[in-house]
Design an enzyme around this catalytic site. Structure first.
Site, PDB file in Angstrom:
ATOM      1  N   LYS A  15       0.814  -1.219   0.000  1.00 10.76           N
ATOM      2  CA  LYS A  15       0.000   0.000   0.000  1.00 10.76           C
ATOM      3  C   LYS A  15       0.847   1.269   0.000  1.00 10.76           C
ATOM      4  O   LYS A  15       0.425   2.298  -0.533  1.00 10.76           O
ATOM      5  CB  LYS A  15      -0.957  -0.021   1.189  1.00 10.76           C
ATOM      6  CG  LYS A  15      -2.026  -1.102   1.074  1.00 10.76           C
ATOM      7  CD  LYS A  15      -2.939  -1.096   2.281  1.00 10.76           C
ATOM      8  CE  LYS A  15      -4.090  -2.082   2.101  1.00 10.76           C
ATOM      9  NZ  LYS A  15      -3.641  -3.461   1.868  1.00 10.76           N
TER      10      LYS A  15
ATOM     11  N   GLU B 120      -2.701   5.186   8.194  1.00  6.42           N
ATOM     12  CA  GLU B 120      -3.064   6.440   7.533  1.00  6.42           C
ATOM     13  C   GLU B 120      -4.163   7.144   8.321  1.00  6.42           C
ATOM     14  O   GLU B 120      -4.816   6.542   9.187  1.00  6.42           O
ATOM     15  CB  GLU B 120      -3.523   6.194   6.096  1.00  6.42           C
ATOM     16  CG  GLU B 120      -4.813   5.428   5.955  1.00  6.42           C
ATOM     17  CD  GLU B 120      -5.198   5.170   4.508  1.00  6.42           C
ATOM     18  OE1 GLU B 120      -4.316   5.266   3.643  1.00  6.42           O
ATOM     19  OE2 GLU B 120      -6.368   4.871   4.250  1.00  6.42           O
TER      20      GLU B 120
ATOM     21  N   HIS C 262     -14.911  -3.282   8.083  1.00  5.03           N
ATOM     22  CA  HIS C 262     -14.193  -3.136   6.815  1.00  5.03           C
ATOM     23  C   HIS C 262     -14.405  -4.332   5.884  1.00  5.03           C
ATOM     24  O   HIS C 262     -13.709  -4.464   4.875  1.00  5.03           O
ATOM     25  CB  HIS C 262     -12.693  -2.908   7.052  1.00  5.03           C
ATOM     26  CG  HIS C 262     -12.413  -1.859   8.074  1.00  5.03           C
ATOM     27  ND1 HIS C 262     -12.654  -0.521   7.845  1.00  5.03           N
ATOM     28  CD2 HIS C 262     -11.948  -1.952   9.347  1.00  5.03           C
ATOM     29  CE1 HIS C 262     -12.336   0.166   8.925  1.00  5.03           C
ATOM     30  NE2 HIS C 262     -11.912  -0.674   9.848  1.00  5.03           N
TER      31      HIS C 262
ATOM     32  N   ARG D  32      -6.285  -8.200  -8.428  1.00  2.00           N
ATOM     33  CA  ARG D  32      -6.909  -9.529  -8.502  1.00  2.00           C
ATOM     34  C   ARG D  32      -8.378  -9.338  -8.845  1.00  2.00           C
ATOM     35  O   ARG D  32      -8.866  -8.211  -8.957  1.00  2.00           O
ATOM     36  CB  ARG D  32      -6.793 -10.240  -7.152  1.00  2.00           C
ATOM     37  CG  ARG D  32      -7.353  -9.392  -5.999  1.00  2.00           C
ATOM     38  CD  ARG D  32      -7.327 -10.135  -4.685  1.00  2.00           C
ATOM     39  NE  ARG D  32      -7.607  -9.283  -3.538  1.00  2.00           N
ATOM     40  CZ  ARG D  32      -8.809  -8.906  -3.132  1.00  2.00           C
ATOM     41  NH1 ARG D  32      -9.883  -9.287  -3.809  1.00  2.00           N
ATOM     42  NH2 ARG D  32      -8.965  -8.137  -2.061  1.00  2.00           N
TER      43      ARG D  32
END
Length: 579
Positions: free
Chosen positions: A158, A242, A277, A334
Site C-alpha cells: 500500500k 493512515e 471493513h 486480482r
C-alpha cells in the site's frame, strides 16, 4: 463431429452491439461448444483457491474449452469445489493448518507441473496478491492469471501504491511513508497526524488486518491484533497506517487491461455497506453519485493503471467524503468478490477475460477495442453476501452441517456459491456461503428483487445473516442510496429481527446426540467418551422337542406358503433387517 458441431455461425454481436465474425464452433472432448476465435493457448487451468471462487473459475474455464483442476486441503476433502473440476488433488502436509495448505507455494507449483497445468488462477485471498507465487508460476512456464509479479509487488504494498498515485496526481489520504512492523512507529505517525487513524495490512485486503484507532491508549493492542490477523491471512504481518476519513462512501472502479497497454474501466461499484471493513452489500453502478465525481474516479483509475503498466483485471478503490472530495485507497491486483455486479450491468465475463488476456488476447480480441465500446451500465445490480454468521452474537461465525438448502430463482437472479444440503461448513475459513446477485432496470426494482430472493432462501443447520440483510435492504438510508461506511455501526435497529431459535435448537439436538454416541472431542470438552463395551449375546432358549424355523417353512412351502403361514400366526413376529 456431430451435425450440430458443423453449424456455421458467421457473426455474433459483442457488448457494444457490433457484429464480430466468428469461425465454426469447435466441440471439445467434453462436448462443450467453443468459439474458435476465443480459443486460448491453454489446455488445463488450476485454481489455487477453494469455495465459490474456485467454482467460478472452473465454469469460466470449461466454457473456454479447458480442463479444470482443483486443489483441496485435507479438511476440504468432501467440499463441493473439488467435485466441480475435472480433476482434484490434495495439497499441504499433515503439519500444516487448513489455511496453510492453500498458502503452500512450492507444493502447489509442484502439483501443477506434475499434472500438466499451463495456467493458474489465484482467485481472491490466499496467494492472489503474492508476487512470489506469480513469479514462480512464470519461472516454471505456467501463466499466472493476473497482473505481473512486479505490478503485484508495487500495488500489493500500500505504501508503494500511494507513491505511484501521488506521481499521477491522484489524491491520497496522509499515511505512513512505508510498511511498519511495530506499534511504536504507528504511534509516532498518529501523534503527528492526529487521531483517528486506521491500521491496514500492508500486503493484503478484504478487510483483514484492519483496525480503527481513536486514542493513543488503543494503538498497541490494535496493532498487535491487526498484525496477527494479517500474518494469518496473508503470511505477512507488516502494517500501514493512515489518517482515518470519517463516514465516507467506498467506491471502487473495475479495470481491465491487456498486455499491449490498452486499459479501460468497466464503471464503478458502491461498497459502502461494510462491517469491520468487510463488505456486506455491493451495488453497481453507484446510485446517486455526482456525475463529475464519477467521471473523475474513472479517469484517475485508468490513469494510475496505465502509469504502472497494469495488465489483466484489477480494482482501484477510493473514498468519497461528504463534500464530494475523493481519495485513493488502494489497488486490488486480482478479481474481487463483488466482480459479479459489474458483469451483470456490462455483459463482460471478467473471469473469462482474465484467462484470455493471460493467454495473450488483447482487449480488441475480446470485443473491447476502446472505452467507447463499453456501453453505459444497463440498470442496477446488487450483491448480498450470505454468510454463516450469527448477527445476534456479534456475527460470531457458525459451523456445522447444512441440513436444508433451498435457493431462489427466476429472472435476474444469479447465485455464486459452492454449498448445498449435506455439506459441512468449516470453522477454518471465511464464513461466505453464497453470493446472491440480482439485476433490474432501476435501483428500487433491484432492491425489490433482492428482497424476494432472500425471502425464498432457506438454509438450516447453521446460522446465517439473511435476516440482517433483509433489514439492511428496507432501511431508508439504503433505499435512498446514501449509505456510508458507518451505516451499520450507526443503526442498531438493523439487529432487531426474529430469532433463529428453531435452527439453534436443531443444532443443539444434533450436538447432544453426537456427544452421547461418540463422546466429547472438540477443544475444551470435558468428560470421558462412552465406554467401548460390547454387550454379550443373549442365551439361546432351550426348547424341548424338534423346532421349525421360518426358513424351514420358506424352503418347504415356498413364498406363497410362507406368506400364508405368517398371516395365520397369532403371536407377535419381529423382523431383523440389520444383517
Amino acid at each position: 463431429m456431430s451435425r450440430r458441431g458443423q453449424l456455421q455461425i458467421t457473426a455474433l454481436r459483442n457488448i457494444s452491439g457490433h457484429d464480430v465474425p466468428v469461425s465454426s464452433p469447435i466441440i471439445n472432448e467434453k462436448g462443450i461448444v467453443v468459439d474458435a476465435a476465443e480459443k486460448t493457448p491453454f489446455k488445463k487451468i488450476l485454481c489455487a483457491n477453494r469455495g465459490e471462487i474456485a467454482v467460478r473459475v472452473f465454469r469460466a474455464g470449461t466454457e473456454l474449452g479447458l480442463r479444470t483442476l482443483a486443489i483441496y486441503s485435507p479438511a476440504d476433502r468432501l467440499q463441493p469445489h473439488r467435485y466441480k473440476a475435472d480433476e482434484s488433488y490434495e495439497v499441504g502436509s499433515p503439519n500444516m493448518t487448513p489455511v496453510q495448505c492453500y498458502l503452500d507455494v512450492e507444493g502447489i507449483i509442484k502439483l501443477a507441473k506434475e499434472q500438466g497445468v499451463d495456467a493458474i488462477h489465484p482467485g481472491y485471498g490466499f496467494l492472489s496478491e503474492n508476487a512470489t507465487f506469480a513469479r514462480r508460476c512464470e519461472e516454471e512456464g505456467m501463466a499466472f492469471v493476473g497482473p505481473s509479479p512486479e505490478t503485484i509487488q508495487a500495488m500489493g504494498d500500500k505504501t508503494d501504491a500511494r507513491k505511484l498515485a501521488e506521481e499521477c496526481n491522484v489524491p491520497v489520504v496522509p499515511g505512513s511513508a512505508g510498511a511498519i512492523t511495530d506499534a511504536a512507529e504507528a504511534r509516532a505517525f498518529a501523534t503527528q497526524a492526529g487521531y483517528p487513524v486506521i491500521l491496514k495490512a500492508a500486503y493484503g485486503g478484504g478487510g483483514r488486518g484492519m483496525r480503527v484507532v481513536r486514542a493513543e491508549a488503543e494503538i498497541e493492542d490494535a496493532f498487535e491484533r491487526a498484525s496477527a490477523e494479517a500474518r494469518a491471512a496473508f503470511g505477512n504481518g507488516a502494517m500501514f497506517v493512515e489518517k482515518f476519513v470519517e463516514d465516507p462512501r467506498h467506491i471502487e472502479v473495475q479495470i481491465l487491461a491487456d498486455n499491449e497497454g490498452n486499459t479501460v474501466h468497466l464503471y464503478e461499484r458502491d461498497c459502502s455497506v461494510q462491517r469491520r471493513h468487510q463488505k456486506v452489500v455491493e451495488v453497481a453502478p453507484a446510485y446517486g453519485l455526482d456525475p463529475e465525481v464519477r467521471a473523475a474516479l474513472h479517469r484517475d483509475a485508468v490513469k494510475l493503471c496505465k502509469h504502472v503498466g497494469y495488465r489483466n483485471a484489477g480494482t482501484v478503490e477510493f473514498m468519497v467524503d461528504k463534500h464530494g472530495g475523493y481519495y485513493f485507497l488502494e489497488v486490488n491486483p486480482r478479481i474481487q468478490v463483488e466482480h459479479t455486479c459489474t458483469e451483470e450491468v456490462t455483459g463482460v465475463d471478467l473471469v473469462q477475460a482474465q484467462i484470455r488476456i493471460a493467454g495473450g488476447a488483447t482487449l480488441a480480441d475480446i470485443g473491447i477495442g476502446t472505452q467507447a465500446d463499453i456501453p453505459e451500465p444497463k440498470g442496477f445490480a446488487i450483491q448480498c453476501r450470505i454468510t454463516s454468521e450469527d448477527p445476534e452474537l456479534n456475527f460470531q461465525p457458525d459451523s456445522g452441517r447444512i441440513q436444508a438448502y433451498r435457493s431462489p430463482g427466476g429472472p435476474g437472479i444469479r447465485l455464486d456459491g459452492a454449498m448445498t444440503a449435506g455439506n459441512f461448513v468449516s470453522r477454518h475459513y471465511d464464513s461466505l456461503l453464497v453470493k446472491v446477485i440480482v439485476r433490474s432496470g432501476t435501483y428500487l426494482h433491484a432492491i425489490q428483487k433482492m428482497q424476494r430472493a432472500l425471502y425464498e432462501f432457506h438454509i438450516r443447520g447453521v446460522k446465517t445473516n439473511i435476516l440482517f440483510l433483509e433489514n439492511v435492504l428496507r432501511h431508508p438510508e439504503f433505499l435512498s442510496g446514501t449509505a456510508t461506511t458507518s451505516f451499520i455501526d450507526r443503526n442498531p435497529q438493523l439487529f432487531n429481527f426474529k430469532s433463529q431459535g428453531s435452527i439453534q435448537s436443531s443444532k443443539l439436538l444434533t450436538y447432544l446426540a453426537d456427544m452421547v454416541v461418540n463422546g466429547p472431542k472438540h477443544p475444551g470438552a470435558v468428560g470421558l467418551p462412552p465406554a467401548k463395551y460390547t454387550p454379550p449375546p443373549p442365551a439361546v432358549p432351550q426348547v424341548e422337542g424338534p423346532t421349525t424355523s421360518w426358513r424351514d417353512v420358506l424352503v418347504k412351502e415356498g413364498p406363497e406358503g410362507w406368506a400364508k403361514a405368517v398371516r395365520a400366526h397369532q403371536s407377535l413376529l419381529l423382523t431383523d433387517t440389520t444383517w
